[in-house]
Design an enzyme around this catalytic site. Structure first.
Site, PDB file in Angstrom:
ATOM      1  N   ARG A 141       0.832  -1.207   0.000  1.00 47.47           N
ATOM      2  CA  ARG A 141       0.000   0.000   0.000  1.00 47.47           C
ATOM      3  C   ARG A 141       0.870   1.263   0.000  1.00 47.47           C
ATOM      4  O   ARG A 141       0.556   2.244  -0.669  1.00 47.47           O
ATOM      5  CB  ARG A 141      -0.962  -0.012   1.197  1.00 47.47           C
ATOM      6  CG  ARG A 141      -2.020   1.075   1.126  1.00 47.47           C
ATOM      7  CD  ARG A 141      -3.087   0.912   2.188  1.00 47.47           C
ATOM      8  NE  ARG A 141      -2.556   1.054   3.539  1.00 47.47           N
ATOM      9  CZ  ARG A 141      -3.274   0.914   4.647  1.00 47.47           C
ATOM     10  NH1 ARG A 141      -4.568   0.638   4.567  1.00 47.47           N
ATOM     11  NH2 ARG A 141      -2.731   1.059   5.831  1.00 47.47           N
ATOM     12  N   ARG A 167       9.665  18.729  -8.599  1.00 45.63           N
ATOM     13  CA  ARG A 167      10.878  18.440  -9.388  1.00 45.63           C
ATOM     14  C   ARG A 167      12.122  18.960  -8.682  1.00 45.63           C
ATOM     15  O   ARG A 167      13.216  18.446  -8.875  1.00 45.63           O
ATOM     16  CB  ARG A 167      10.777  19.085 -10.781  1.00 45.63           C
ATOM     17  CG  ARG A 167       9.807  18.359 -11.693  1.00 45.63           C
ATOM     18  CD  ARG A 167       9.667  19.069 -13.002  1.00 45.63           C
ATOM     19  NE  ARG A 167       9.185  20.440 -12.800  1.00 45.63           N
ATOM     20  CZ  ARG A 167       8.890  21.278 -13.783  1.00 45.63           C
ATOM     21  NH1 ARG A 167       9.026  20.907 -15.030  1.00 45.63           N
ATOM     22  NH2 ARG A 167       8.448  22.497 -13.529  1.00 45.63           N
ATOM     23  N   LYS A 185      -2.491   7.054   1.243  1.00 42.79           N
ATOM     24  CA  LYS A 185      -2.208   7.378   2.652  1.00 42.79           C
ATOM     25  C   LYS A 185      -1.120   8.439   2.654  1.00 42.79           C
ATOM     26  O   LYS A 185       0.070   8.152   2.809  1.00 42.79           O
ATOM     27  CB  LYS A 185      -1.755   6.116   3.379  1.00 42.79           C
ATOM     28  CG  LYS A 185      -2.724   5.754   4.497  1.00 42.79           C
ATOM     29  CD  LYS A 185      -2.361   4.488   5.185  1.00 42.79           C
ATOM     30  CE  LYS A 185      -2.147   4.686   6.662  1.00 42.79           C
ATOM     31  NZ  LYS A 185      -3.225   5.285   7.409  1.00 42.79           N
ATOM     32  N   GLU A 194     -16.019   6.761   6.521  1.00 46.21           N
ATOM     33  CA  GLU A 194     -15.157   6.097   7.505  1.00 46.21           C
ATOM     34  C   GLU A 194     -14.969   7.030   8.681  1.00 46.21           C
ATOM     35  O   GLU A 194     -15.569   8.109   8.727  1.00 46.21           O
ATOM     36  CB  GLU A 194     -13.812   5.719   6.873  1.00 46.21           C
ATOM     37  CG  GLU A 194     -13.015   6.891   6.336  1.00 46.21           C
ATOM     38  CD  GLU A 194     -11.665   6.478   5.751  1.00 46.21           C
ATOM     39  OE1 GLU A 194     -11.117   5.445   6.147  1.00 46.21           O
ATOM     40  OE2 GLU A 194     -11.158   7.228   4.892  1.00 46.21           O
TER      41      GLU A 194
END
Ligand code: PXG
Length: 289
Positions: free
Chosen positions: A50, A103, A150, A183
């Site tokens: 993940r 960058r 995440k 959630e």
């Protein structure tokens, strides 16, 4: 405590990164929270996968292979002589200038690993259950900042947490932009109705939690019907049981939502059964160190 930064270990007081790191300046980075139990790192491969998926999505090249990252996590646990730990794995865009442009940071991602002990909630809440509220801040839109990433940018969740705390609660239900349950600020949510379990599908602005997946796996094994299905607040209010899942919180029963008592008002049958199974799995599954 020894903290891993870019391949070296530092004492806590010397574990420092640049104020120009874009993880600090912009929350530009990704992280994982992992647990180990009795020298077994739980679902390590899933967490590492993940992390790399989050990195891929924000075009952040992680400067270690997955195998090297696994070795670094294990080395940090050994260095700290912890058999039960909460591991925070952080990869930031690295040091840049004061502009947004990533960058300017290329090739300088910062990898940090912290291993510590945490108990997110007092034991009392695992026995008696949590009281939670729905808050006004909606979960990030998948089209804007997908909750599957995440990222280090947790302000969406922190705003919701502040609203929960202002209402005298420790955790909040966050809705998606349509008003369905997404959630909690750091946990996935499940409800029980009859012999069935329901949890929102990941497309509804919900992180595909690894503890959530473990609960679904437990349900398949013990033959409880579990469904990934949209959930309304009404369905939460009239549910028989409710619980939250997350690596930090593990599995925690919920007994009140927006002032409505859930079921019997006590942690009940299926929640307790799943908590027990979860404990059993964490005792025997994982990467040994
Ligand atoms: N949803 C969100 C938004 C999360 O941040 C989970 C669900 C549970 O996922 P896992 O894979 O752990 O089962 C998380 C992860 C905290 C805290 O202090 C919680 C998380 C991460 C960082 C801090 O509550 N939970």
């Amino acid at each position: 405590m020894k903290i891993y930064i870019n391949g070296k270990f530092y004492d806590k007081s010397n574990a420092k990164i640049s104020v120009f790191d874009h993880g600090l300046l912009y929350g530009d980075g990704v992280f994982e929270g992992i647990r180990s139990y009795n020298r077994l790192v739980f679902k390590l491969k899933e967490h590492i996968d993940r992390l790399y998926e989050s990195g891929k999505s924000i075009m952040l090249t992680i400067p270690l292979s997955k195998e090297e990252m696994i070795k670094a996590v294990v080395a940090t646990l050994k260095e700290n002589k912890l058999s039960d730990a909460y591991i925070r794995l952080i990869v930031t865009r690295g040091e840049g200038d004061l502009g947004l442009d990533p960058r300017k940071c290329f090739g300088k991602a910062t990898v940090i690993i912290i291993a510590d002990r945490i108990a997110l909630y007092p034991e009392k809440f695992y026995k008696e259950g949590l009281k939670i509220v729905t808050v006004p801040t909606v979960r990030n839109l998948p089209e804007a900042l997908n909750p599957q990433i995440k990222s280090l940018n947790y302000l969406n969740n922190i705003l919701a947490k502040i609203e929960a705390v202002n209402s005298g609660c420790d955790e909040a239900i966050m809705l998606d932009s349509l008003g369905y349950v997404a959630e909690c600020t750091g946990d996935n949510i499940f409800i029980v109705k009859g012999n069935h379990l329901y949890t929102p599908p990941q497309c509804m602005g919900t992180l595909r939690g690894i503890t959530r997946d473990t609960v679904l796996e437990i349900c398949r094994k013990i033959k409880i019907q579990a469904h990934e299905h949209v959930i309304t607040r009404h369905e939460v209010y009239i549910s028989d049981e409710c619980f939250l899942t997350g690596t930090a919180a593990e599995i925690i029963p919920v007994v009140s939502v927006d002032g409505r008592i859930i079921g019997s008002g006590k942690p009940s049958k299926l929640t307790l059964k799943i908590m027990k199974k979860f404990k059993e799995i964490t005792k025997k599954d994982g990467v040994r160190y």
